[in-house]
Design a protein around this motif. Sequence first.
Motif, mmCIF file in Angstrom:
data_model
loop_
_atom_site.group_PDB
_atom_site.id
_atom_site.type_symbol
_atom_site.label_atom_id
_atom_site.label_comp_id
_atom_site.label_asym_id
_atom_site.label_seq_id
_atom_site.Cartn_x
_atom_site.Cartn_y
_atom_site.Cartn_z
ATOM 1 N N LYS A 19 0.813 -1.212 0.000
ATOM 2 C CA LYS A 19 0.000 0.000 0.000
ATOM 3 C C LYS A 19 0.853 1.272 0.000
ATOM 4 C CE LYS A 19 -4.136 -2.161 1.916
ATOM 5 N NZ LYS A 19 -4.945 -2.319 0.702
ATOM 6 N N MET A 20 2.158 1.122 -0.223
ATOM 7 C CA MET A 20 3.023 2.285 -0.433
ATOM 8 C C MET A 20 3.039 2.622 -1.909
ATOM 9 S SD MET A 20 6.511 1.517 1.606
ATOM 10 C CE MET A 20 6.298 1.136 3.348
ATOM 11 N N THR A 21 3.174 3.906 -2.207
ATOM 12 C CA THR A 21 3.398 4.257 -3.607
ATOM 13 C C THR A 21 4.867 3.979 -3.944
ATOM 14 O OG1 THR A 21 4.080 6.524 -3.175
ATOM 15 C CG2 THR A 21 1.708 6.131 -3.447
ATOM 16 N N GLU A 22 5.134 3.862 -5.234
ATOM 17 C CA GLU A 22 6.498 3.666 -5.711
ATOM 18 C C GLU A 22 7.385 4.832 -5.247
ATOM 19 O OE1 GLU A 22 7.344 1.037 -6.934
ATOM 20 O OE2 GLU A 22 9.216 1.370 -8.010
ATOM 21 N N GLU A 23 6.829 6.033 -5.365
ATOM 22 C CA GLU A 23 7.548 7.256 -4.994
ATOM 23 C C GLU A 23 7.938 7.248 -3.509
ATOM 24 O OE1 GLU A 23 6.380 11.827 -6.085
ATOM 25 O OE2 GLU A 23 4.864 10.688 -4.999
ATOM 26 N N ALA A 24 7.024 6.788 -2.648
ATOM 27 C CA ALA A 24 7.314 6.718 -1.209
ATOM 28 C C ALA A 24 8.412 5.698 -0.942
ATOM 29 C CB ALA A 24 6.046 6.355 -0.435
ATOM 30 N N TYR A 25 8.293 4.550 -1.593
ATOM 31 C CA TYR A 25 9.301 3.496 -1.416
ATOM 32 C C TYR A 25 10.676 3.995 -1.869
ATOM 33 C CZ TYR A 25 11.631 -1.004 -1.697
ATOM 34 O OH TYR A 25 12.521 -2.029 -1.531
ATOM 35 N N LEU A 26 10.724 4.621 -3.034
ATOM 36 C CA LEU A 26 12.006 5.095 -3.566
ATOM 37 C C LEU A 26 12.605 6.197 -2.699
ATOM 38 C CD1 LEU A 26 11.301 5.110 -7.419
ATOM 39 C CD2 LEU A 26 12.691 3.476 -6.118
ATOM 40 N N ALA A 27 11.748 7.065 -2.170
ATOM 41 C CA ALA A 27 12.254 8.148 -1.307
ATOM 42 C C ALA A 27 12.945 7.561 -0.080
ATOM 43 C CB ALA A 27 11.116 9.072 -0.889
ATOM 44 N N MET A 28 12.378 6.511 0.481
ATOM 45 C CA MET A 28 13.010 5.873 1.640
ATOM 46 C C MET A 28 14.292 5.168 1.211
ATOM 47 S SD MET A 28 9.884 4.432 3.990
ATOM 48 C CE MET A 28 8.484 4.345 2.896
ATOM 49 N N GLN A 29 14.211 4.446 0.089
ATOM 50 C CA GLN A 29 15.373 3.697 -0.386
ATOM 51 C C GLN A 29 16.551 4.618 -0.714
ATOM 52 O OE1 GLN A 29 15.285 1.843 -4.323
ATOM 53 N NE2 GLN A 29 15.513 -0.130 -3.315
ATOM 54 N N GLN A 30 16.252 5.771 -1.297
ATOM 55 C CA GLN A 30 17.328 6.681 -1.718
ATOM 56 C C GLN A 30 17.794 7.620 -0.606
ATOM 57 O OE1 GLN A 30 15.392 8.400 -5.132
ATOM 58 N NE2 GLN A 30 15.542 6.497 -6.297
ATOM 59 N N SER A 31 17.151 7.559 0.540
ATOM 60 C CA SER A 31 17.532 8.472 1.626
ATOM 61 C C SER A 31 18.809 7.991 2.305
ATOM 62 C CB SER A 31 16.407 8.541 2.663
ATOM 63 O OG SER A 31 16.302 7.303 3.341
ATOM 64 N N ASP A 32 19.474 8.917 2.991
ATOM 65 C CA ASP A 32 20.627 8.550 3.822
ATOM 66 C C ASP A 32 20.180 8.167 5.223
ATOM 67 O OD1 ASP A 32 22.680 9.198 1.853
ATOM 68 O OD2 ASP A 32 22.012 11.265 2.124
ATOM 69 N N VAL A 33 19.051 8.713 5.646
ATOM 70 C CA VAL A 33 18.544 8.414 6.978
ATOM 71 C C VAL A 33 17.017 8.513 6.974
ATOM 72 C CG1 VAL A 33 18.965 10.821 7.672
ATOM 73 C CG2 VAL A 33 18.663 9.075 9.448
ATOM 74 N N ILE A 34 16.376 7.619 7.702
ATOM 75 C CA ILE A 34 14.914 7.628 7.834
ATOM 76 C C ILE A 34 14.570 8.043 9.267
ATOM 77 C CG2 ILE A 34 12.810 6.213 7.796
ATOM 78 C CD1 ILE A 34 14.124 4.463 5.649
ATOM 79 N N ILE A 35 13.702 9.052 9.383
ATOM 80 C CA ILE A 35 13.329 9.571 10.698
ATOM 81 C C ILE A 35 11.828 9.419 10.897
ATOM 82 C CG2 ILE A 35 13.290 11.649 12.170
ATOM 83 C CD1 ILE A 35 15.752 12.648 10.764
ATOM 84 N N GLY A 36 11.416 9.053 12.098
ATOM 85 C CA GLY A 36 9.985 8.942 12.348
ATOM 86 C C GLY A 36 9.685 8.572 13.785
ATOM 87 N N TYR A 37 8.402 8.516 14.050
ATOM 88 C CA TYR A 37 7.896 8.051 15.344
ATOM 89 C C TYR A 37 8.218 6.553 15.440
ATOM 90 C CZ TYR A 37 4.049 6.337 18.373
ATOM 91 O OH TYR A 37 3.291 5.693 19.317
ATOM 92 N N THR A 38 8.681 6.140 16.588
ATOM 93 C CA THR A 38 9.191 4.780 16.808
ATOM 94 C C THR A 38 8.309 3.691 16.189
ATOM 95 O OG1 THR A 38 9.777 5.701 18.954
ATOM 96 C CG2 THR A 38 10.248 3.376 18.621
ATOM 97 N N VAL A 39 7.001 3.784 16.423
ATOM 98 C CA VAL A 39 6.087 2.735 15.961
ATOM 99 C C VAL A 39 6.070 2.636 14.431
ATOM 100 C CG1 VAL A 39 3.648 2.033 15.905
ATOM 101 C CG2 VAL A 39 4.659 2.893 18.028
ATOM 102 N N TYR A 40 6.150 3.786 13.736
ATOM 103 C CA TYR A 40 6.113 3.774 12.272
ATOM 104 C C TYR A 40 7.438 3.266 11.719
ATOM 105 C CZ TYR A 40 2.149 6.847 13.185
ATOM 106 O OH TYR A 40 0.997 7.390 13.659
ATOM 107 N N VAL A 41 8.525 3.681 12.354
ATOM 108 C CA VAL A 41 9.840 3.218 11.919
ATOM 109 C C VAL A 41 9.906 1.691 11.991
ATOM 110 C CG1 VAL A 41 12.260 3.115 12.663
ATOM 111 C CG2 VAL A 41 11.146 5.344 12.306
ATOM 112 N N ASP A 42 9.332 1.130 13.038
ATOM 113 C CA ASP A 42 9.364 -0.332 13.180
ATOM 114 C C ASP A 42 8.627 -1.029 12.037
ATOM 115 O OD1 ASP A 42 10.926 -0.225 15.411
ATOM 116 O OD2 ASP A 42 9.279 -0.440 16.834
ATOM 117 N N LEU A 43 7.649 -0.338 11.447
ATOM 118 C CA LEU A 43 6.897 -0.944 10.341
ATOM 119 C C LEU A 43 7.734 -1.070 9.065
ATOM 120 C CD1 LEU A 43 3.452 0.887 10.712
ATOM 121 C CD2 LEU A 43 3.858 -1.538 11.110
#
Lengths: 243, 243
Positions: free
Chosen positions: B16-40
């Motif tokens: 249920k992620m868009t391609e754009e969302a997936y690629l943004a995470m994949q191409q990032s140097d660091v992912i930041i978020g609320y603990t529960v979402y990061v775990d997902l």
Amino acid sequence: MKQIDVVGMGPGCREKMTEEAYLAMQQSDVIIGYTVYVDLVRDLFPDKPFLTTPMLRETERCRMAFEEAEKDQRVAMICSGDAGVYGMAGLIYELRESWPEVEIRIIPGITAATGGAAELGAPLMHDFAVISLSDRLTPWEKIEKRLIAAASADFAICLYNPSSKKRSDYLQRACEIMAPYKNPETVCGIVRNIGRDGTETKVMTFAELTVYKVDMFTTVFIGNQETRVIDGKMVTPRGYRDV
Amino acid sequence: MKQIDVVGMGPGCREKMTEEAYLAMQQSDVIIGYTVYVDLVRDLFPDKPFLTTPMLRETERCRMAFEEAEKDQRVAMICSGDAGVYGMAGLIYELRESWPEVEIRIIPGITAATGGAAELGAPLMHDFAVISLSDRLTPWEKIEKRLIAAASADFAICLYNPSSKKRSDYLQRACEIMAPYKNPETVCGIVRNIGRDGTETKVMTFAELTVYKVDMFTTVFIGNQETRVIDGKMVTPRGYRDV
């Protein structure tokens, strides 16, 4: 496999499709949709059979989907944006009683409210109302009532179908109805061709929106009392900053 | 590259992620978020560095994103659902004035209103209002006003944050406020754990919803006058069928 996937394909480009939407189309035996939407995905699936009907032929299009599914074809019925927001999900369920053996799956997609919001900045953020200005399926009196309710309770508002050939002055009429409840300086914005080539955005005041000319490819955003312009973007604060 | 992508990751699963969302995470140097979402998403990007803050630390989380971007790190700031619906898009823009050289990109995602609707059937379909019952950032009086406006103008309604430890009776209060405008037989529904393992849905009447116990992982849908139950699904007709 007698199955219809009602697929929200988002604005039309691959990047803004979910993986699930893409796979549903890829795994289908036939893709059905309104001609204009089918043209947006034809290049992604060059070997796939497509069936189309013109605009306003929604019932015919849904019946076609059931008839194909009956032949053991796995059908992807595509909708622009989300399948369940002014899309085909409801009508597919309504028609299903004649084809009870067909399995239905609804696949959500990026609708113009959230896709357009991302282009403009962050205009929704908090509580919001989505209203279509098309009176083809809803009496205008009901639309008026919803415009007044949404404006007077200070919702951020997203307007779909703000214009068509026959309804070129509907956005102006809607603004006039909301005017008693909105400060003329309220921050508003429009997005044209969301997520496609040639996306255009424009941020303006409510007073400017009232006389702004839009077309059927435009989505309109009306801010709440808190909405402001930051670096040219339309931003509705959630309130976090003060916490 | 001083860039923050504010990413709507949808309910959390890859499909249920868009391609754009997936690629943004994949191409990032660091992912930041609320603990529960990061775990997902940790399992999707096992080699990626993650930074987290607990719930309610939104400003701290956004400042962290800017500080990382300052170090020429490409940042993916992830939000559950959509980035611009009760997400971080607005606060990122609000804080940006201190870091004007950082580029911002907002990436929309499937929000609970559309993701949950797909699980229940087609409860929204037409005009709808989204209201959060959390009064942490909005005065309860304003929430009440919006509930009354949405119910009296016969919007389909989607309620976010219907409950928390401190607000266990808020859904009941909201229903009591809307009761004068809703037939007790109005079709309603709830979805729990949208798009994740153990998704639960339940269709019920407005009268039943008033006494139903929900938790913070639940999204609530309240139909309009037309909404009905078809094959156990909650369906709001758009009106196409009669055209």
